[in-house]
Design a protein around this motif. Sequence first.
Motif, short mmCIF file in Angstrom:
data_model
loop_
_atom_site.label_atom_id
_atom_site.label_comp_id
_atom_site.label_asym_id
_atom_site.label_seq_id
_atom_site.Cartn_x
_atom_site.Cartn_y
_atom_site.Cartn_z
N GLN A 39 0.83 -1.20 0.00
CA GLN A 39 0.00 0.00 0.00
C GLN A 39 0.86 1.26 0.00
O GLN A 39 0.50 2.27 -0.62
N MET A 40 2.01 1.22 0.67
CA MET A 40 2.91 2.36 0.66
C MET A 40 3.46 2.61 -0.73
O MET A 40 3.55 3.76 -1.19
N GLU A 41 3.82 1.54 -1.44
CA GLU A 41 4.29 1.67 -2.82
C GLU A 41 3.19 2.24 -3.72
O GLU A 41 3.44 3.10 -4.56
N TYR A 42 1.96 1.75 -3.52
CA TYR A 42 0.83 2.26 -4.31
C TYR A 42 0.60 3.75 -4.03
O TYR A 42 0.34 4.53 -4.95
N THR A 43 0.70 4.14 -2.76
CA THR A 43 0.48 5.54 -2.38
C THR A 43 1.53 6.43 -3.00
O THR A 43 1.22 7.51 -3.53
N PHE A 54 1.12 8.77 6.38
CA PHE A 54 -0.12 8.49 7.10
C PHE A 54 -0.70 7.11 6.77
O PHE A 54 -1.76 6.76 7.26
N VAL A 55 -0.01 6.33 5.97
CA VAL A 55 -0.53 5.02 5.57
C VAL A 55 -0.35 3.95 6.65
O VAL A 55 -1.33 3.31 7.05
N VAL A 168 -6.21 7.36 1.68
CA VAL A 168 -5.02 6.56 2.03
C VAL A 168 -5.24 5.79 3.34
O VAL A 168 -4.28 5.42 4.02
N TYR A 169 -6.50 5.57 3.68
CA TYR A 169 -6.82 4.76 4.86
C TYR A 169 -6.35 3.33 4.63
O TYR A 169 -6.16 2.90 3.49
N PRO A 170 -6.12 2.58 5.71
CA PRO A 170 -5.69 1.17 5.54
C PRO A 170 -6.69 0.42 4.67
O PRO A 170 -7.91 0.59 4.80
#
Length: 210
Positions: A39-43, A54-55, A168-170
């Motif tokens: 998810q961090m890579e996607y963000t 904030f992820v 960018v919520y979990p």
Amino acid sequence: MSISFFWSRAFLTNRFLLWLLFWCNLVGTVYGYMWYGQQMEYTIANHAIWQVIFVPDSPTASLFFTLAFLFLLYPPKSLALKGFSLLIEALAVVTSVKYGIWAVSIIFAGAAQGDHLVWQDWMLVASHLTMAVEALLFVRFFRFGTIMLIPAAAWTFLNDIVDYTYGVYPWLPNELLDHLFAVQNFTLGLTLFSVVLSWFVLRLAKRKTI
């Protein structure tokens, strides 16, 4: 030996236990950031880069607690470091209570909507419940006061606002995506609850030490 010994100051502030909890929290923090890696890579690829901070909510909470244990083991000497340690302690308590409860609630809410739970979900339930319990057990040994709950609350509310304003919520179970507004309101309410509960437990703990 009375069972109450296991939440006494003598037991919980034993240096062996503090070091054990420090390493457990550190390992959990590293694992948590790895868990959020995709998810961090996607963000980073699809959002403004500052939003990636904030992820990873739960790993950042456990990072705060890891540092808080370090400050218990080695109380800071300088005024600046003392102030920093107080802020970290407040952040550790508020965010650990909040995200500990949040993760467990979301997992079971998804299950109630039809999500199939796997062993990783049960591992997350156990680890996140431990985060919340750990915070409530150790708050009485921390040195921060009520004032430090203000920046801790501000950071946690800011995290919520960024999460649900910019998406960018979990990542949630698919079964909850139709209930995003309810999840958002629950998250904001839980932040308020966590701050109030932290304040109450802190006041109770300080009163008992007088």
